[in-house]
Design an enzyme around this catalytic site. Structure first.
Site, PDB file in Angstrom:
ATOM      1  N   LYS A   9       0.829  -1.214   0.000  1.00 13.97           N
ATOM      2  CA  LYS A   9       0.000   0.000   0.000  1.00 13.97           C
ATOM      3  C   LYS A   9       0.865   1.268   0.000  1.00 13.97           C
ATOM      4  O   LYS A   9       2.078   1.209   0.263  1.00 13.97           O
ATOM      5  CB  LYS A   9      -0.935  -0.045   1.205  1.00 13.97           C
ATOM      6  CG  LYS A   9      -1.964  -1.191   1.138  1.00 13.97           C
ATOM      7  CD  LYS A   9      -2.963  -1.118   2.294  1.00 13.97           C
ATOM      8  CE  LYS A   9      -3.999  -2.226   2.215  1.00 13.97           C
ATOM      9  NZ  LYS A   9      -5.032  -2.108   3.274  1.00 13.97           N
ATOM     10  N   TYR A  49     -12.305  -2.344  -3.783  1.00 13.09           N
ATOM     11  CA  TYR A  49     -12.806  -2.505  -2.409  1.00 13.09           C
ATOM     12  C   TYR A  49     -14.330  -2.385  -2.345  1.00 13.09           C
ATOM     13  O   TYR A  49     -14.870  -2.019  -1.315  1.00 13.09           O
ATOM     14  CB  TYR A  49     -12.149  -1.477  -1.485  1.00 13.09           C
ATOM     15  CG  TYR A  49     -10.786  -1.888  -0.950  1.00 13.09           C
ATOM     16  CD1 TYR A  49     -10.639  -3.045  -0.176  1.00 13.09           C
ATOM     17  CD2 TYR A  49      -9.653  -1.120  -1.184  1.00 13.09           C
ATOM     18  CE1 TYR A  49      -9.403  -3.424   0.339  1.00 13.09           C
ATOM     19  CE2 TYR A  49      -8.407  -1.490  -0.663  1.00 13.09           C
ATOM     20  CZ  TYR A  49      -8.299  -2.638   0.099  1.00 13.09           C
ATOM     21  OH  TYR A  49      -7.071  -3.014   0.619  1.00 13.09           O
ATOM     22  N   ASN A 112      -2.034   0.350   6.649  1.00 13.75           N
ATOM     23  CA  ASN A 112      -1.572  -0.930   7.202  1.00 13.75           C
ATOM     24  C   ASN A 112      -0.696  -1.747   6.244  1.00 13.75           C
ATOM     25  O   ASN A 112      -0.652  -2.976   6.308  1.00 13.75           O
ATOM     26  CB  ASN A 112      -2.747  -1.737   7.765  1.00 13.75           C
ATOM     27  CG  ASN A 112      -3.772  -2.114   6.716  1.00 13.75           C
ATOM     28  OD1 ASN A 112      -3.612  -1.796   5.550  1.00 13.75           O
ATOM     29  ND2 ASN A 112      -4.814  -2.810   7.139  1.00 13.75           N
ATOM     30  N   HIS A 115      -2.120  -5.375   1.479  1.00  9.69           N
ATOM     31  CA  HIS A 115      -3.403  -6.055   1.271  1.00  9.69           C
ATOM     32  C   HIS A 115      -3.100  -7.485   0.859  1.00  9.69           C
ATOM     33  O   HIS A 115      -2.133  -7.733   0.138  1.00  9.69           O
ATOM     34  CB  HIS A 115      -4.209  -5.385   0.142  1.00  9.69           C
ATOM     35  CG  HIS A 115      -5.304  -6.282  -0.388  1.00  9.69           C
ATOM     36  ND1 HIS A 115      -6.520  -6.375   0.217  1.00  9.69           N
ATOM     37  CD2 HIS A 115      -5.316  -7.162  -1.425  1.00  9.69           C
ATOM     38  CE1 HIS A 115      -7.255  -7.280  -0.445  1.00  9.69           C
ATOM     39  NE2 HIS A 115      -6.546  -7.763  -1.444  1.00  9.69           N
ATOM     40  N   GLU A 126      -9.340 -10.883  -7.831  1.00 13.04           N
ATOM     41  CA  GLU A 126      -8.424  -9.748  -7.641  1.00 13.04           C
ATOM     42  C   GLU A 126      -7.236  -9.836  -8.604  1.00 13.04           C
ATOM     43  O   GLU A 126      -6.768  -8.810  -9.107  1.00 13.04           O
ATOM     44  CB  GLU A 126      -7.953  -9.705  -6.186  1.00 13.04           C
ATOM     45  CG  GLU A 126      -9.097  -9.350  -5.238  1.00 13.04           C
ATOM     46  CD  GLU A 126      -8.679  -9.334  -3.770  1.00 13.04           C
ATOM     47  OE1 GLU A 126      -7.506  -9.623  -3.453  1.00 13.04           O
ATOM     48  OE2 GLU A 126      -9.543  -9.011  -2.926  1.00 13.04           O
TER      49      GLU A 126
HETATM   50  P1  ATP Z   1      -7.052  -5.870   3.200  1.00 10.48           P
HETATM   51  O1  ATP Z   1      -8.371  -6.199   2.553  1.00 10.48           O
HETATM   52  O2  ATP Z   1      -6.560  -4.489   2.878  1.00 10.48           O
HETATM   53  O3  ATP Z   1      -6.025  -6.941   2.971  1.00 10.48           O
HETATM   54  P2  ATP Z   1      -8.002  -6.912   5.659  1.00 10.48           P
HETATM   55  O4  ATP Z   1      -8.547  -8.026   4.823  1.00 10.48           O
HETATM   56  O5  ATP Z   1      -7.087  -7.270   6.780  1.00 10.48           O
HETATM   57  O6  ATP Z   1      -7.241  -5.870   4.771  1.00 10.48           O
HETATM   58  P3  ATP Z   1     -10.627  -5.750   5.591  1.00 10.48           P
HETATM   59  O7  ATP Z   1     -11.630  -6.033   6.637  1.00 10.48           O
HETATM   60  O8  ATP Z   1     -10.776  -6.410   4.253  1.00 10.48           O
HETATM   61  O9  ATP Z   1      -9.178  -6.043   6.216  1.00 10.48           O
HETATM   62  O10 ATP Z   1     -10.582  -4.176   5.392  1.00 10.48           O
HETATM   63  C1  ATP Z   1     -10.006  -3.608   4.227  1.00 10.48           C
HETATM   64  C2  ATP Z   1      -9.165  -2.415   4.587  1.00 10.48           C
HETATM   65  O11 ATP Z   1     -10.053  -1.396   5.077  1.00 10.48           O
HETATM   66  C3  ATP Z   1      -8.174  -2.658   5.724  1.00 10.48           C
HETATM   67  O12 ATP Z   1      -6.927  -3.112   5.279  1.00 10.48           O
HETATM   68  C4  ATP Z   1      -8.042  -1.295   6.325  1.00 10.48           C
HETATM   69  O13 ATP Z   1      -7.065  -0.525   5.624  1.00 10.48           O
HETATM   70  C5  ATP Z   1      -9.415  -0.691   6.117  1.00 10.48           C
HETATM   71  N1  ATP Z   1     -10.187  -0.832   7.346  1.00 10.48           N
HETATM   72  C6  ATP Z   1     -10.774  -1.944   7.833  1.00 10.48           C
HETATM   73  N2  ATP Z   1     -11.414  -1.711   8.977  1.00 10.48           N
HETATM   74  C7  ATP Z   1     -11.225  -0.383   9.235  1.00 10.48           C
HETATM   75  C8  ATP Z   1     -11.630   0.488  10.265  1.00 10.48           C
HETATM   76  N3  ATP Z   1     -12.379   0.055  11.289  1.00 10.48           N
HETATM   77  N4  ATP Z   1     -11.238   1.784  10.185  1.00 10.48           N
HETATM   78  C9  ATP Z   1     -10.496   2.230   9.160  1.00 10.48           C
HETATM   79  N5  ATP Z   1     -10.075   1.453   8.137  1.00 10.48           N
HETATM   80  C10 ATP Z   1     -10.426   0.163   8.179  1.00 10.48           C
HETATM   81 MG    MG Z   2      -9.729  -7.706   3.081  1.00 12.12          MG
END
Ligand code: ATP
Ligand code: MG
Length: 137
Positions: A9, A49, A112, A115, A126
């Protein structure tokens, strides 16, 4: 052998740790089958997303993912989807296990670092979103 999609990211790209993150994959049984650096548009990030479109953080997520270039990769290896998720650590870096990518390179739940696809079905979607078949080698 499984394939999964990884994205480094914008926060991690701007911290100049692409190589350090790629090393985590290569040192732990995953192979880079495709890789490119791109700038996502808001339309790209929104579509990628779209499962989160109704979540309160969706706007910030799109803004963050378009704030600078990202590196998208296809990782290949045994149980690649789960292996990548294990190397990444928890979504919130504060909860990520020591030694995971997010524990070591991420600041916050939105910035974070990486992804990773969360299922084989999503991995296939994806990968097709970012790469043509002839780019996956
Ligand atoms: P990713 O899909 O990016 O790999 P993930 O699968 O661990 O991450 P998801 O639940 O799919 O987490 O959420 C997608 C992204 O949305 C997260 O990586 C994070 O950057 C953002 N996100 C998720 N929850 C929150 C939250 N409560 N507040 C802010 N951003 C969030
Ligand atoms: Mg995810």
């Amino acid at each position: 052998m499984e394939k999964t999609l990884s994205i480094i990211k914008p926060d991690a790209v701007s911290k100049n740790v692409i190589g350090k993150i790629v090393d985590r994959f290569e040192s732990n049984g995953l192979r880079i089958a495709a890789m490119k650096k791109i700038q996502l548009s808001a339309a790209d990030a929104g579509k990628f997303y779209e499962v989160h479109a109704q979540r309160p953080f969706f706007g910030e997520l799109v803004e963050f993912m378009t704030s600078g270039p990202v590196v998208v990769m296809v990782l290949e290896g045994k149980d690649a989807v789960a292996a990548n998720r294990a190397l990444m650590g928890a979504t919130d870096p504060k909860e990520a296990e020591a030694g995971t990518i997010r524990a070591d390179f991420a600041q916050s739940i939105d910035a974070n670092a990486v992804h990773g696809s969360d299922s084989l079905e999503n991995a296939q979607k994806e990968i097709a979103f970012f790469f043509a078949q002839k780019e996956i080698l």
